[in-house]
Design a protein around this motif. Structure first.
Motif, PDB file in Angstrom:
ATOM      1  N   ARG A  39     -24.396   1.952 -27.846  1.00 44.73           N
ATOM      2  CA  ARG A  39     -24.872   1.431 -26.594  1.00 44.73           C
ATOM      3  C   ARG A  39     -25.587   2.095 -25.316  1.00 44.73           C
ATOM      4  NH1 ARG A  39     -18.464   1.573 -26.830  1.00 44.73           N
ATOM      5  NH2 ARG A  39     -17.982   0.013 -28.233  1.00 44.73           N
ATOM      6  N   HIS A  68     -25.890   2.466 -15.318  1.00 49.26           N
ATOM      7  CA  HIS A  68     -26.501   4.136 -16.328  1.00 49.26           C
ATOM      8  C   HIS A  68     -26.487   5.691 -15.691  1.00 49.26           C
ATOM      9  CE1 HIS A  68     -27.716   1.446 -19.171  1.00 49.26           C
ATOM     10  NE2 HIS A  68     -28.378  -0.213 -18.602  1.00 49.26           N
ATOM     11  N   SER A 118     -24.671  -5.542 -31.193  1.00 44.63           N
ATOM     12  CA  SER A 118     -24.676  -4.468 -29.823  1.00 44.63           C
ATOM     13  C   SER A 118     -23.085  -4.254 -29.450  1.00 44.63           C
ATOM     14  CB  SER A 118     -25.025  -5.359 -29.162  1.00 44.63           C
ATOM     15  OG  SER A 118     -24.079  -6.951 -28.122  1.00 44.63           O
ATOM     16  N   THR A 119     -22.284  -4.163 -30.240  1.00 44.40           N
ATOM     17  CA  THR A 119     -20.552  -3.801 -29.861  1.00 44.40           C
ATOM     18  C   THR A 119     -20.111  -4.301 -29.423  1.00 44.40           C
ATOM     19  OG1 THR A 119     -21.366  -2.059 -28.609  1.00 44.40           O
ATOM     20  CG2 THR A 119     -22.108  -1.276 -30.375  1.00 44.40           C
ATOM     21  N   LEU A 120     -20.413  -5.769 -28.963  1.00 43.13           N
ATOM     22  CA  LEU A 120     -19.690  -6.186 -28.143  1.00 43.13           C
ATOM     23  C   LEU A 120     -17.727  -6.622 -28.732  1.00 43.13           C
ATOM     24  CD1 LEU A 120     -22.044  -8.682 -25.769  1.00 43.13           C
ATOM     25  CD2 LEU A 120     -21.141  -5.919 -25.705  1.00 43.13           C
ATOM     26  N   THR A 124     -32.177  -5.533 -18.056  1.00 40.60           N
ATOM     27  CA  THR A 124     -31.912  -4.709 -19.331  1.00 40.60           C
ATOM     28  C   THR A 124     -32.216  -3.745 -20.016  1.00 40.60           C
ATOM     29  OG1 THR A 124     -31.148  -7.151 -20.574  1.00 40.60           O
ATOM     30  CG2 THR A 124     -32.037  -5.556 -22.281  1.00 40.60           C
ATOM     31  N   ALA A 130     -19.967   4.183 -31.743  1.00 39.87           N
ATOM     32  CA  ALA A 130     -20.569   2.786 -30.861  1.00 39.87           C
ATOM     33  C   ALA A 130     -21.346   3.030 -29.675  1.00 39.87           C
ATOM     34  CB  ALA A 130     -19.689   2.107 -30.830  1.00 39.87           C
ATOM     35  N   GLN A 131     -20.748   4.264 -28.713  1.00 36.90           N
ATOM     36  CA  GLN A 131     -21.471   5.213 -27.779  1.00 36.90           C
ATOM     37  C   GLN A 131     -22.094   5.378 -27.957  1.00 36.90           C
ATOM     38  OE1 GLN A 131     -18.616   4.471 -25.132  1.00 36.90           O
ATOM     39  NE2 GLN A 131     -20.768   4.931 -23.521  1.00 36.90           N
ATOM     40  N   LYS A 167     -23.599  -9.901 -30.337  1.00 31.70           N
ATOM     41  CA  LYS A 167     -22.260  -9.416 -30.120  1.00 31.70           C
ATOM     42  C   LYS A 167     -21.620  -8.122 -31.262  1.00 31.70           C
ATOM     43  CE  LYS A 167     -20.526 -13.169 -27.509  1.00 31.70           C
ATOM     44  NZ  LYS A 167     -19.225 -13.888 -26.924  1.00 31.70           N
TER      45      LYS A 167
END
Length: 328
Positions: free
Chosen positions: A77, A106, A52-54, A150, A73-74, A49
């Protein structure tokens, strides 16, 4: 210089007075499978988590896909895909609709979204079920659809958090083939699993997480050498050759009935060469030689049962961790 796909230095995370990750270090080269093993509650999902920036880490220098986790972070992602322990599939719509929804998220053009959806449904053997509600899919089909979703955005790094939990052996092997195919395409896979066979089959490197720390890290073969029990077994058909070998290899445990000798060994090429050189010097040839090393089950139990486990694969002068008696 090529950046690693994932790098963590001093990763820490606590919830109240409970320390979940206690300063772990990880490096994952691009285009490889990295497996994070550990018992329930060890912090595997928390690590996924964070990377994966969660959720955010309490501290640590972290980068994913060459981007700093704290400030970019963007960008991270945009480069990753995540398949969690629990399916993200919407059972009320069809498999194809799940894929098209992901394409919309997306921001793919309609035509591109349909093209990618068709390609992935075919790749994951879901074409026949594409128009059926996902609620009618088997566990293995849902997991394949989950990973296909995914991949819609074309990620170069994929986090798979216990992807085969609950699957039957056939579906698990199918999933292994999918993961190997991803890596063959250059994708980096960060895998958490409780199935030791899975890590042994798939991972280029494995880290064992215990009590918030990395208890050991290395290839499967390196990890198997850090617990005792490895040996080389020599078998003979000629009693005279057997007795001569027993004399030449004084430390060997003999089995008179089977005409075999068991020599403690870590299974390394260096030790194997030493045994063979001693036999050659004595003019003895064994009829059969087999190398036996502890499996990942032994490693897992040894490292996760101990309060003090090695931080990495021991160097020549390090003392390997000793498992508790009857750990298994």
């Amino acid at each position: 210089m090529t950046h690693p796909a994932i790098a963590a230095n001093g990763l820490r995370k606590s919830y109240g007075d409970k320390t979940v990750l206690d300063g772990i270090d990880l490096t994952v080269p691009a285009g490889t499978v990295f497996a994070l093993l550990g018992p329930n509650g060890a912090g595997k999902t928390t690590a996924v988590k964070i990377l994966s920036t969660l959720i955010t880490a309490d501290s640590g220098e972290l980068s994913v896909a060459g981007h700093d986790l704290a400030t970019e972070a963007q960008a991270i992602r945009a480069a990753i895909g995540v398949t969690g322990q629990f399916s993200a599939v919407d059972g009320l719509i069809t498999g194809e609709e799940n894929m098209l929804l992901m394409a919309d998220l997306h921001h793919l053009p309609k035509a591109e979204g349909r093209r990618v959806t068709a390609e992935l449904l075919e790749r994951f053997d879901l074409v026949d079920a594409a128009k059926k509600p996902a609620s009618t899919y088997s566990g293995g089909m849902k997991r394949r659809l989950d990973i296909a979703m995914t991949l819609v955005g074309g990620p170069r790094i994929i986090f798979l958090d216990e992807p085969t939990t609950g699957l039957d052996p056939r579906s698990r092997h199918t999933m292994w083939g999918i993961i190997r195919g991803l890596v063959a395409d250059g994708v980096t896979v960060f895998l958490t699993t409780q199935y030791l066979e899975e890590a042994d089959e798939l991972a280029d490197r494995i880290a064992v997480l215990n009590n918030g720390k990395i208890a050991a890290e290395g290839t499967a073969e390196e990890l198997k050498r850090i617990v005792p029990g490895g040996h080389v077994k020599l078998r003979f058909t000629d009693p005279h050759a057997y007795r001569s070998a027993a004399s030449a290899l004084g430390e060997a445990a003999p089995d008179e009935e089977a005409l075999s000798l068991r020599i403690p060994s870590d299974g390394s090429q260096r030790e194997l060469r030493s045994i063979l050189d001693r036999l050659d010097t004595a003019g003895i040839e064994a009829d059969e030689l087999t190398v036996h090393t502890p499996d990942l089950d032994d490693v897992f139990f040894a490292l996760t049962d101990s309060a003090t486990a090695p931080a990495s694969v021991p160097a020549q002068n390090d003392q390997p961790n000793q498992p508790k008696e009857n750990a298994r």
